[in-house]
Design an enzyme around this catalytic site. Structure first.
Site, PDB file in Angstrom:
ATOM      1  N   ASN A   9      19.892  17.181  17.815  1.00 42.17           N
ATOM      2  CA  ASN A   9      20.664  18.374  18.186  1.00 42.17           C
ATOM      3  C   ASN A   9      19.882  19.583  17.683  1.00 42.17           C
ATOM      4  OD1 ASN A   9      22.482  20.451  18.500  1.00 42.17           O
ATOM      5  ND2 ASN A   9      23.925  19.719  16.933  1.00 42.17           N
ATOM      6  N   LYS A  11      20.440  22.596  18.142  1.00 40.21           N
ATOM      7  CA  LYS A  11      21.285  23.784  17.914  1.00 40.21           C
ATOM      8  C   LYS A  11      20.616  25.001  18.563  1.00 40.21           C
ATOM      9  CE  LYS A  11      23.145  21.603  13.870  1.00 40.21           C
ATOM     10  NZ  LYS A  11      23.985  21.726  12.710  1.00 40.21           N
ATOM     11  N   HIS A  99      31.450  19.840  18.811  1.00 39.03           N
ATOM     12  CA  HIS A  99      30.691  19.988  17.564  1.00 39.03           C
ATOM     13  C   HIS A  99      31.467  20.937  16.644  1.00 39.03           C
ATOM     14  CE1 HIS A  99      27.625  21.097  14.680  1.00 39.03           C
ATOM     15  NE2 HIS A  99      26.999  19.985  15.031  1.00 39.03           N
ATOM     16  N   GLU A 101      30.580  23.300  14.902  1.00 33.48           N
ATOM     17  CA  GLU A 101      30.212  24.714  15.033  1.00 33.48           C
ATOM     18  C   GLU A 101      30.899  25.350  16.237  1.00 33.48           C
ATOM     19  OE1 GLU A 101      26.005  23.957  14.698  1.00 33.48           O
ATOM     20  OE2 GLU A 101      26.339  23.422  12.604  1.00 33.48           O
ATOM     21  N   GLU A 170      30.944  13.552  11.980  1.00 33.27           N
ATOM     22  CA  GLU A 170      30.140  14.542  11.257  1.00 33.27           C
ATOM     23  C   GLU A 170      31.031  15.275  10.251  1.00 33.27           C
ATOM     24  OE1 GLU A 170      26.388  15.776  13.590  1.00 33.27           O
ATOM     25  OE2 GLU A 170      28.009  17.076  14.219  1.00 33.27           O
ATOM     26  N   GLY A 176      24.021  20.410   7.469  1.00 35.67           N
ATOM     27  CA  GLY A 176      23.071  21.428   7.021  1.00 35.67           C
ATOM     28  C   GLY A 176      23.132  21.729   5.532  1.00 35.67           C
ATOM     29  N   SER A 215      23.244  16.151   7.600  1.00 34.85           N
ATOM     30  CA  SER A 215      22.137  15.988   6.637  1.00 34.85           C
ATOM     31  C   SER A 215      21.511  14.593   6.666  1.00 34.85           C
ATOM     32  CB  SER A 215      22.601  16.335   5.215  1.00 34.85           C
ATOM     33  OG  SER A 215      22.958  17.707   5.146  1.00 34.85           O
ATOM     34  N   GLY A 237      18.808  19.326  11.649  1.00 36.35           N
ATOM     35  CA  GLY A 237      17.560  19.819  11.062  1.00 36.35           C
ATOM     36  C   GLY A 237      16.371  18.878  11.210  1.00 36.35           C
TER      37      GLY A 237
END
Ligand code: PGA
Length: 253
Positions: A9, A11, A99, A101, A170, A176, A215, A237
């Site tokens: 992902n 992002k 998600h 976010e 998640e 993150g 993470s 990430g």
């Protein structure tokens, strides 16, 4: 046996130049061969404007691509939105929906997330439906209540189509942050989600991939991916680094 599924992902990261370099490294390190030989599902979910670039670069590979959101409407006066049919035009196979976010910054609720998953399925793509508790919900011991509620909204709307979905657990506090639940803590949530699926549809429960995200890194992936109900990862990430992405793919082997 459920196939390993590793979804990157990106992002809101990338540029034409950096995407090209990243995908070239991913291909030259052998991620595509890994996917082909191991029969793992490997995909990159990228920002909308880069779909043509990424579909072109991955076209001859065994790595699929997808989007990070979709409209729940088929077309019309929804300025700024993108329909499932438009994504399908670019050969997308996956769409991340719900998600945290999107839930947090765009106030997406459980009902909307379920409708987005339905729109994705109607366009013959696979929704990756994200669930997960916030840090305060975690601290209050509400993890299972929250993820069950989020999954139930999807089950109620999709009914028999749930077998064609992917679920991603998640924990919001892990995204993150470098914090991760212990493999057993994550396994317990995945197990619970699978039991909830089984109550609804026993056969679907054994087929649906439940990914862990938050993470996930090469140094913690092996133990998490070894758990019986963790079928792969949704990777933020670490998907922006070709070596890390390869290492994550290989971590379950
Ligand atoms: P992270 O993100 O791997 O950077 O924690 C995961 C996600 O948000 O999907």
């Amino acid at each position: 046996m459920r196939p390993l599924t590793i979804i990157g992902n990106w992002k809101m990261n990338g540029s034409l130049e950096s995407n090209q370099a990243l995908i070239q490294s991913i291909l030259s390190l052998g991620v595509s061969e890994f996917a082909k030989n191991s029969k793992a599902q490997v995909a990159l979910c990228v920002p909308y404007p880069y779909l043509p670039q990424v579909s072109h670069l991955l076209n001859q590979s065994s790595i699929a691509w997808g989007a990070q959101d979709v409209s729940d409407h088929p077309n019309g006066a929804y300025t700024g939105d993108v329909s499932a049919k438009m994504l399908q035009d670019f050969g997308c196979r996956y769409v991340i929906v719900g998600h945290s976010e999107r839930r947090q910054f765009h106030q997406e609720g459980d009902g909307l997330v379920a409708r987005k998953a339905k729109a994705t399925l109607q366009a013959n793509m696979t929704p990756i439906i994200c669930v997960g508790e916030t840090e305060s919900e975690h601290d209050d011991g509400k993890t299972l209540v929250v993820v069950r509620r989020q999954l139930q909204a999807v089950l109620d709307l999709l009914q028999g189509q749930i077998a064609s979905c992917i679920i991603a657990y998640e924990p919001v506090w892990a995204i993150g942050t470098g914090k991760v639940p212990s493999p057993q803590q994550a396994q317990d949530v995945h197990r619970e989600l699978r039991l909830q699926l089984a109550k609804f549809d026993d056969e679907a429960a054994s087929k649906v991939a439940i990914l862990y995200g938050g993470s996930l890194k090469p140094d913690n992936a092996k133990d998490l991916l070894a758990m019986p109900d963790i079928d792969g990862g949704l990777v933020g990430g670490a998907s922006l680094n070709a070596e890390d992405f390869l290492a994550l793919c290989q971590a379950s082997q």
